[in-house]
Scaffold this motif. Structure first.
Motif, short mmCIF file in Angstrom:
data_model
loop_
_atom_site.label_atom_id
_atom_site.label_comp_id
_atom_site.label_asym_id
_atom_site.label_seq_id
_atom_site.Cartn_x
_atom_site.Cartn_y
_atom_site.Cartn_z
N ALA A 5 0.83 -1.21 0.00
CA ALA A 5 0.00 0.00 0.00
C ALA A 5 0.87 1.26 0.00
N ARG A 6 2.15 1.09 -0.13
CA ARG A 6 3.10 2.22 -0.08
C ARG A 6 2.90 3.06 1.16
N ARG A 7 2.85 2.35 2.27
CA ARG A 7 2.70 3.05 3.56
C ARG A 7 3.88 2.71 4.46
N ASN A 8 4.12 3.56 5.46
CA ASN A 8 5.17 3.30 6.43
C ASN A 8 4.62 2.47 7.58
N THR A 9 5.34 1.41 7.96
CA THR A 9 4.88 0.62 9.11
C THR A 9 4.86 1.46 10.39
N GLU A 10 5.71 2.50 10.43
CA GLU A 10 5.72 3.35 11.64
C GLU A 10 4.39 4.08 11.82
N ASP A 11 3.60 4.18 10.76
CA ASP A 11 2.31 4.87 10.87
C ASP A 11 1.21 3.92 11.34
N VAL A 12 1.56 2.68 11.61
CA VAL A 12 0.55 1.70 12.03
C VAL A 12 0.83 1.26 13.47
N THR A 13 -0.19 1.35 14.29
CA THR A 13 -0.09 0.85 15.67
C THR A 13 -0.73 -0.53 15.74
N PHE A 14 0.08 -1.50 16.13
CA PHE A 14 -0.40 -2.87 16.25
C PHE A 14 -0.86 -3.09 17.69
N ILE A 15 -2.14 -3.31 17.86
CA ILE A 15 -2.69 -3.52 19.20
C ILE A 15 -2.95 -5.01 19.40
N GLY A 16 -2.29 -5.60 20.37
CA GLY A 16 -2.53 -6.99 20.70
C GLY A 16 -3.76 -7.07 21.59
N VAL A 17 -4.79 -7.75 21.11
CA VAL A 17 -6.03 -7.82 21.88
C VAL A 17 -5.92 -8.98 22.87
N SER A 18 -5.76 -8.61 24.14
CA SER A 18 -5.43 -9.60 25.17
C SER A 18 -6.62 -9.99 26.03
N LYS A 19 -7.83 -9.61 25.60
CA LYS A 19 -9.02 -10.01 26.34
C LYS A 19 -9.06 -11.53 26.48
N THR A 20 -9.51 -11.98 27.60
CA THR A 20 -9.61 -13.41 27.95
C THR A 20 -8.26 -14.12 28.10
N ARG A 21 -7.16 -13.44 27.82
CA ARG A 21 -5.84 -14.09 27.91
C ARG A 21 -5.23 -13.83 29.28
N ALA A 22 -4.58 -14.83 29.82
CA ALA A 22 -3.97 -14.71 31.14
C ALA A 22 -2.66 -13.93 31.05
N ALA A 23 -2.26 -13.36 32.18
CA ALA A 23 -1.01 -12.60 32.24
C ALA A 23 0.18 -13.42 31.74
N GLU A 24 0.19 -14.74 32.06
CA GLU A 24 1.32 -15.58 31.61
C GLU A 24 1.40 -15.64 30.09
N ASP A 25 0.25 -15.50 29.42
CA ASP A 25 0.27 -15.53 27.96
C ASP A 25 0.64 -14.18 27.37
N ILE A 26 0.49 -13.14 28.17
CA ILE A 26 0.80 -11.79 27.69
C ILE A 26 2.29 -11.48 27.87
N ARG A 27 2.87 -12.03 28.94
CA ARG A 27 4.27 -11.72 29.25
C ARG A 27 5.25 -11.96 28.10
N PRO A 28 5.14 -13.10 27.38
CA PRO A 28 6.10 -13.30 26.27
C PRO A 28 6.02 -12.20 25.21
N LEU A 29 4.81 -11.65 25.03
CA LEU A 29 4.66 -10.58 24.04
C LEU A 29 5.31 -9.30 24.54
N LEU A 30 5.17 -9.04 25.83
CA LEU A 30 5.85 -7.89 26.43
C LEU A 30 7.36 -8.07 26.30
N ALA A 31 7.82 -9.29 26.58
CA ALA A 31 9.26 -9.55 26.49
C ALA A 31 9.76 -9.37 25.05
N ALA A 32 8.87 -9.67 24.09
CA ALA A 32 9.25 -9.52 22.68
C ALA A 32 9.14 -8.08 22.20
#
Ligand SMILES: *Cc1c(COP(=O)(O)O)cnc(C)c1O
Length: 216
Positions: free
Chosen positions: A19-46
């Motif tokens: 689309a000839r767009r900059n990735t910096e202009d896109v905010t990727f939101i990880g939807v963590s509803k229903t997910r436990a903190a243990e499943d979120i931590r690896p994403l934070l670490a990444a």
């Protein structure tokens, strides 16, 4: 877990290139509803720092501890908000995606003043005119936008939509983009696991991805 993240980041980069767009202009939101903190931590670490939750209570249970460890996270409210939860919502979240009615605008605006937290907000638009779904009706959008920004001093940065499940999502993304352009708004919160590439082609600045992130 972060293998899904890496693969999604690759797909986002490819869609942006097309689309000839900059990735910096896109905010990727990880939807963590229903997910436990243990499943979120690896994403934070990444390195992922934007997350979306759809229930105030669930976010209140999970995020203060994670935030203590990662103070630079941005938490997005993406679910239907009750106005009687405005105080906790304003205290917990950093961005609201689901501003969609006068009563909620009043409650959020009062709380943002009281807590001195003028959060950026997206107005949710019910592009499919679905009775059961949140979002302001398209023909009421212009007046509601004026009410939020002029009367209530809310910092409305963009529009958000959730297309009807049985419809072609791209049609709704294109509509939302048109409505935003009319109001002079540039931020577009649209696109989920099944359709974020199409949303990126149509100008999404905030994509909300849950299942593809957590279960591939
Ligand atoms: C659950 C949810 C998402 C994520 O949906 P997936 O299909 O799991 O990516 C995005 N936006 C909202 C408003 C949601 O409730």
């Amino acid at each position: 877990m972060s293998a899904h993240l890496a693969s999604l980041q690759g797909r986002i980069a490819a869609a942006c290139r097309d689309a000839r767009r900059n990735t910096e202009d896109v905010t990727f939101i990880g939807v963590s509803k229903t997910r436990a903190a243990e499943d979120i931590r690896p994403l934070l670490a990444a390195g992922l720092r934007h997350f979306g939750e759809n229930r105030v209570q669930e976010a209140a249970d999970k995020w203060p501890a994670l935030r203590a460890q990662y103070p630079d996270i941005t938490l997005h409210a993406i679910g239907r908000l009750q106005s009687n939860k405005a105080a906790s919502a304003v205290a917990l979240f950093d961005v609201i995606h689901t501003l969609d009615r006068v009563k909620l605008a009043d409650a959020l605006s009062d709380e943002m003043q009281k807590q001195n937290r003028p959060l950026p907000c997206f107005i949710q638009v019910n592009t499919g005119d679905e009775k059961q779904k949140g979002g302001i009706a398209p023909d009421a959008l212009e007046d509601f936008y004026a009410y939020c920004t002029k009367t209530r001093n809310i910092n409305v940065t963009g529009l958000m939509c959730i297309p009807p499940a049985d419809d072609i999502a791209a049609l709704h993304f294109a509509l939302l983009k048109k409505y935003a352009a009319r109001l002079g708004l540039s931020a577009l919160s649209m696109g989920m696991s099944a359709d974020f590439e199409s949303a990126l082609r149509l100008g999404a600045t905030h994509i909300r991805v849950g299942s593809a992130l957590f279960s591939g």
